[in-house]
Design an enzyme around this catalytic site. Structure first.
Site, short mmCIF file in Angstrom:
data_model
loop_
_atom_site.label_atom_id
_atom_site.label_comp_id
_atom_site.label_asym_id
_atom_site.label_seq_id
_atom_site.Cartn_x
_atom_site.Cartn_y
_atom_site.Cartn_z
N THR A 47 -1.52 31.85 56.28
CA THR A 47 -1.29 32.81 55.02
C THR A 47 -2.72 32.75 54.27
O THR A 47 -3.42 34.02 54.07
CB THR A 47 -0.26 32.53 54.09
OG1 THR A 47 1.01 32.48 54.63
CG2 THR A 47 -0.12 33.73 53.12
N THR A 48 -3.23 31.85 54.18
CA THR A 48 -4.53 31.85 53.41
C THR A 48 -5.59 32.28 54.26
O THR A 48 -6.86 32.50 53.64
CB THR A 48 -4.92 30.01 52.99
OG1 THR A 48 -3.76 29.48 52.30
CG2 THR A 48 -6.23 30.09 52.20
N TYR A 110 10.19 40.20 56.78
CA TYR A 110 10.63 41.78 56.72
C TYR A 110 11.78 42.00 57.42
O TYR A 110 12.81 42.68 56.88
CB TYR A 110 9.47 42.50 57.37
CG TYR A 110 9.77 43.99 57.16
CD1 TYR A 110 9.49 44.62 55.81
CD2 TYR A 110 10.18 44.99 57.86
CE1 TYR A 110 9.89 45.89 55.58
CE2 TYR A 110 10.43 46.05 57.93
CZ TYR A 110 10.30 46.78 56.45
OH TYR A 110 10.70 48.17 56.16
N TYR A 136 7.56 27.06 59.46
CA TYR A 136 6.99 27.27 58.20
C TYR A 136 7.89 28.20 57.28
O TYR A 136 8.09 29.28 57.63
CB TYR A 136 5.78 28.16 58.33
CG TYR A 136 4.78 28.52 57.13
CD1 TYR A 136 4.98 27.89 55.96
CD2 TYR A 136 3.69 29.60 56.97
CE1 TYR A 136 4.39 28.54 54.70
CE2 TYR A 136 3.32 29.87 56.10
CZ TYR A 136 3.29 29.15 54.76
OH TYR A 136 2.73 29.76 53.59
N ARG A 141 7.49 34.63 50.19
CA ARG A 141 6.50 35.63 51.22
C ARG A 141 7.59 36.32 52.38
O ARG A 141 7.12 37.75 52.32
CB ARG A 141 5.38 34.96 51.60
CG ARG A 141 4.38 34.28 50.90
CD ARG A 141 3.02 34.13 51.46
NE ARG A 141 2.05 33.72 50.49
CZ ARG A 141 1.10 34.32 49.95
NH1 ARG A 141 1.01 35.49 50.10
NH2 ARG A 141 0.05 33.88 49.13
N LYS A 164 6.51 22.83 57.72
CA LYS A 164 5.71 23.13 56.20
C LYS A 164 6.62 23.74 55.37
O LYS A 164 6.93 24.96 55.57
CB LYS A 164 4.63 24.12 56.79
CG LYS A 164 3.75 24.32 55.21
CD LYS A 164 2.60 25.50 55.82
CE LYS A 164 2.01 25.93 54.37
NZ LYS A 164 0.82 27.06 54.48
N ILE A 206 -0.03 20.71 53.55
CA ILE A 206 -0.87 21.96 54.18
C ILE A 206 -1.20 22.48 53.18
O ILE A 206 -0.67 23.25 52.40
CB ILE A 206 -0.25 22.94 55.11
CG1 ILE A 206 0.19 21.82 56.54
CG2 ILE A 206 -0.99 24.06 55.65
CD1 ILE A 206 1.24 22.74 57.52
#
Length: 294
Positions: A47-48, A110, A136, A141, A164, A206
């Site tokens: 994401t980052t 989604y 993850y 999100r 994660k 992480i």
């Protein structure tokens, strides 16, 4: 349990841009800085790393660059998630082909699959590609939350090795450790609660903060892994404002601003992310001073 390969602090690397394109030279320099700072692994295109706005070609190139630059000095966990199972399999297959040590696969976003759909998604990936996979879980999100019960089932599959966990739910972490077994790798996905996660049996984090302060975050997790909780808490106290400040605006814009302030890359982000606001910039600078970064 023997020491897991994936432990300590693994930065969720930013993807630097310049003039609309991936700045490969800056990315390589950032990876070298992380390794010199003592981090225990690398996580490109999460994401980052703004994976949502990278093209498939860019995504693959950044993973390749990370693996090539690391040269086996630390493990590379390649971001390889998608809300399409077929696409996730292709990304995991690419990660294996170019020599990544594992793949980080986010829960499908989604389309919000059922718990059985989540199990089937990861099981299909594990069957298709012989590469360690970290689940993850970041429901804030993705709109979906994978249960400990499903994780316990996945933990029985040879290639699904850990998680994660970005839920910040420490009670869940303790329960998950019991339910998934001693070989289950548990990495926090939240810098602010990462130290607490370690105390609940986690193996590392992480980290977004490591982008800006690799030496300081590495020292925190070295202390925690050695059982020096008082020392780890001292490091946490110096870093906690930075943990918060790097989310004072939409991530990763505050992190890129911090790196730009250090002269390490441009602060360019891709829409719909915009550069950090002035209040966020002030908060970042104050936190960097508190952490001893500037």
């Amino acid at each position: 349990m023997t020491d897991p390969l994936f432990r300590g602090v693994l930065p969720a690397l930013v993807t630097p841009f310049r003039d609309g394109r991936v700045d490969e030279d800056a990315f390589v320099a950032l990876v070298e800085r992380q390794i010199a700072g003592g981090v225990h692994g690398l996580v490109p295109v999460g994401t980052t790393g703004e994976t949502a706005t990278l093209s498939h070609e860019e995504h693959r190139r950044v993973v390749e660059l990370c693996v090539q630059t690391a040269r086996g000095r630390v493990p590379v966990v390649a971001g390889a998630g998608s809300n399409s199972t077929d696409e996730a399999i292709e990304l995991v297959r690419h990660a294996k082909t170019i020599g990544a040590d594992a793949a980080l696969v986010v829960t499908p976003y989604y389309n919000r699959p059922s718990q059985e759909g989540l199990y089937a998604h990861y099981a299909a990936i594990a069957e298709a590609v012989q590469l360690p996979v970290l689940v993850y879980n970041v429901p804030g999100r993705t709109g979906v939350d994978i249960s400990n019960e499903v994780l316990a089932r996945l933990a029985k599959l040879p290639n699904i090795v850990g998680i994660k966990d970005a839920t910040s739910d420490l009670t869940r972490a303790s329960l998950q450790r019991v339910e998934c077994g001693e070989d289950w790798v548990m990495l926090s996905g939240d810098d602010g609660s990462g130290l607490g996660y370690m105390a609940h049996g986690g193996h590392g984090c992480i980290s977004v903060t490591a982008n800006v302060a690799p030496e300081q975050t590495a020292a925190l997790y070295e202390a925690a892994m050695s059982g020096d909780w008082a020392g780890a808490l001292q490091h946490q106290d110096r870093l906690v404002r930075l943990h918060k400040a790097l989310f004072a605006d939409a991530s990763p814009s505050p992190t890129k601003y911090a790196l730009a302030h250090l002269g390490l890359c441009a602060e360019d982000v891709r829409l719909p992310i915009v550069p950090a606001s002035e209040p966020a910039r002030r908060e970042v600078l104050e936190a960097m001073r508190a952490a001893g970064v500037i």
